[in-house]
Scaffold this motif. Structure first.
Motif, PDB file in Angstrom:
ATOM      1  N   LYS A   3      34.285  46.664  68.802  1.00 46.05           N
ATOM      2  CA  LYS A   3      35.516  47.948  68.913  1.00 46.05           C
ATOM      3  C   LYS A   3      34.960  47.846  70.522  1.00 46.05           C
ATOM      4  N   CYS A  55      32.065  59.714  70.970  1.00 41.94           N
ATOM      5  CA  CYS A  55      30.951  59.236  69.684  1.00 41.94           C
ATOM      6  C   CYS A  55      32.776  59.656  69.034  1.00 41.94           C
ATOM      7  N   ASP A  59      34.783  56.466  67.671  1.00 43.97           N
ATOM      8  CA  ASP A  59      35.678  55.984  66.171  1.00 43.97           C
ATOM      9  C   ASP A  59      35.329  57.286  65.344  1.00 43.97           C
ATOM     10  N   ILE A  61      33.081  59.416  65.198  1.00 40.83           N
ATOM     11  CA  ILE A  61      31.412  59.671  64.418  1.00 40.83           C
ATOM     12  C   ILE A  61      30.690  60.631  65.251  1.00 40.83           C
ATOM     13  N   GLU A  65      25.567  58.168  63.697  1.00 43.26           N
ATOM     14  CA  GLU A  65      26.265  56.705  62.880  1.00 43.26           C
ATOM     15  C   GLU A  65      26.468  55.820  64.104  1.00 43.26           C
ATOM     16  N   LEU A  66      26.463  56.396  64.760  1.00 41.39           N
ATOM     17  CA  LEU A  66      26.464  55.734  66.177  1.00 41.39           C
ATOM     18  C   LEU A  66      25.149  54.563  66.184  1.00 41.39           C
ATOM     19  N   LYS A  67      23.885  55.539  65.650  1.00 39.43           N
ATOM     20  CA  LYS A  67      22.388  54.771  65.875  1.00 39.43           C
ATOM     21  C   LYS A  67      22.389  54.026  65.365  1.00 39.43           C
ATOM     22  N   GLU A  68      23.584  54.199  63.509  1.00 41.54           N
ATOM     23  CA  GLU A  68      23.364  52.928  62.423  1.00 41.54           C
ATOM     24  C   GLU A  68      24.545  51.864  62.470  1.00 41.54           C
ATOM     25  N   TYR A  69      25.358  51.928  63.712  1.00 45.76           N
ATOM     26  CA  TYR A  69      26.224  50.676  63.599  1.00 45.76           C
ATOM     27  C   TYR A  69      25.060  50.266  64.176  1.00 45.76           C
ATOM     28  N   ALA A  70      24.693  50.897  65.313  1.00 41.77           N
ATOM     29  CA  ALA A  70      23.981  49.327  66.349  1.00 41.77           C
ATOM     30  C   ALA A  70      22.534  48.725  65.647  1.00 41.77           C
ATOM     31  N   THR A  72      23.061  48.159  62.691  1.00 45.41           N
ATOM     32  CA  THR A  72      23.432  47.335  61.698  1.00 45.41           C
ATOM     33  C   THR A  72      23.746  46.106  62.076  1.00 45.41           C
ATOM     34  N   PHE A  73      24.124  46.306  63.735  1.00 46.23           N
ATOM     35  CA  PHE A  73      24.697  45.306  64.821  1.00 46.23           C
ATOM     36  C   PHE A  73      23.159  44.191  64.777  1.00 46.23           C
TER      37      PHE A  73
END
Length: 260
Positions: A3, A55, A59, A61, A65-70, A72-73
């Motif tokens: 995204k 942010c 999305d 967020i 949450e952005l840090k969590e996305y990172a 997870t990636f």
């Protein structure tokens, strides 16, 4: 991360703060989970308020949450290849096994394909005012491939990369149009969301998938099934994508012969 790439692609001004932030995240994703909003702002030569706005626009967020996305990636990438299932060194035998696996799966797909099903799809595409191809990540590349092929045959076709644009496209379609969704699993969260939008609009759906029990397949007007074979130790669909592409090429071939 896909995204983020779409976010950058959709911008015509790469000097904008939001694009600079997105590019920094892509280049330094491993650093993001441990950074504060102030550190990220300083690294991007902007303000914490701009990071917050990014942010929300990206999305809807929070920075947390952005840090969590990172995170997870990063975890996903760390398990992209299950090393314990591979030999320590790459060799010719491994490459040969890949082609053997690919040949086996293509043979399965060949036997699953019925010429009358392909012809039916071809006629539906021809009769539609517009054919919209949908797919995410790897499948989006196949959807775009199909779009180019059918435009060259004189058929009006679309294939948007951005998720929001795909939803907007689905919402703008009429019952005289046709949706072709390419998805091996047919169960990803976005595909489920997309199918719901199309069904609410009464848009006929053609599903190209490896899972005939999926949400996508269950709500499609017609399902083109490919082999469900895949390499378990890899997350990238290096077998599945070739089978999906073979179906697209089969439809293209049939269309070019029947209507050109």
């Amino acid at each position: 991360m896909a995204k983020l790439l779409n976010f950058i692609e959709s911008s015509t001004d790469h000097t904008k703060s939001e694009i600079i932030i997105a590019e920094y995240i892509l280049r330094n994703v491993d650093k993001i989970p441990s950074m504060t909003i102030y550190e990220l702002a300083e690294a991007c030569h902007t303000s914490p308020a701009t990071i917050t706005r990014f942010c929300r626009r990206f999305d809807n967020i929070t920075f947390k949450e952005l840090k969590e996305y990172a995170r997870t990636f990063i975890e996903f990438n760390d398990s992209e290849v299950e090393i314990e299932k591979l030999e320590e060194k790459f060799n010719v035998e491994q490459l040969s096994r890949y082609f053997d696996e690919l040949q086996t799966s293509l043979e399965e797909t060949k036997h699953l394909l019925q010429s009358n099903e392909i012809i039916k799809v071809v006629h539906q595409i021809h009769q539609s005012v517009k054919v919209s191809f949908f797919g995410v990540t790897f499948s989006h590349l196949l959807a775009r491939n199909a779009q180019f092929k059918f435009i060259r045959l004189g058929k009006y076709a679309t294939a948007y990369s951005n998720h929001e644009n795909q939803i907007t496209e689905a919402e703008s379609m009429t019952t005289k149009d046709l949706a072709v969704i390419v998805s091996f699993s047919g169960e990803t969260r976005f595909i489920v969301r997309l199918v719901k939008v199309l069904k609410n609009k009464g848009i006929p759906i053609i599903a190209i998938t490896g899972n005939e029990q999926s949400y996508l397949a269950q709500h499609a007007k017609q399902v083109i099934k490919i082999s469900d074979h895949k390499l378990e130790h890899l997350k990238s669909p290096i077998v599945e994508e070739i089978n999906l592409l073979s179906v697209i090429n089969s439809i293209y071939l049939a269309y070019s012969i029947i209507f050109k």
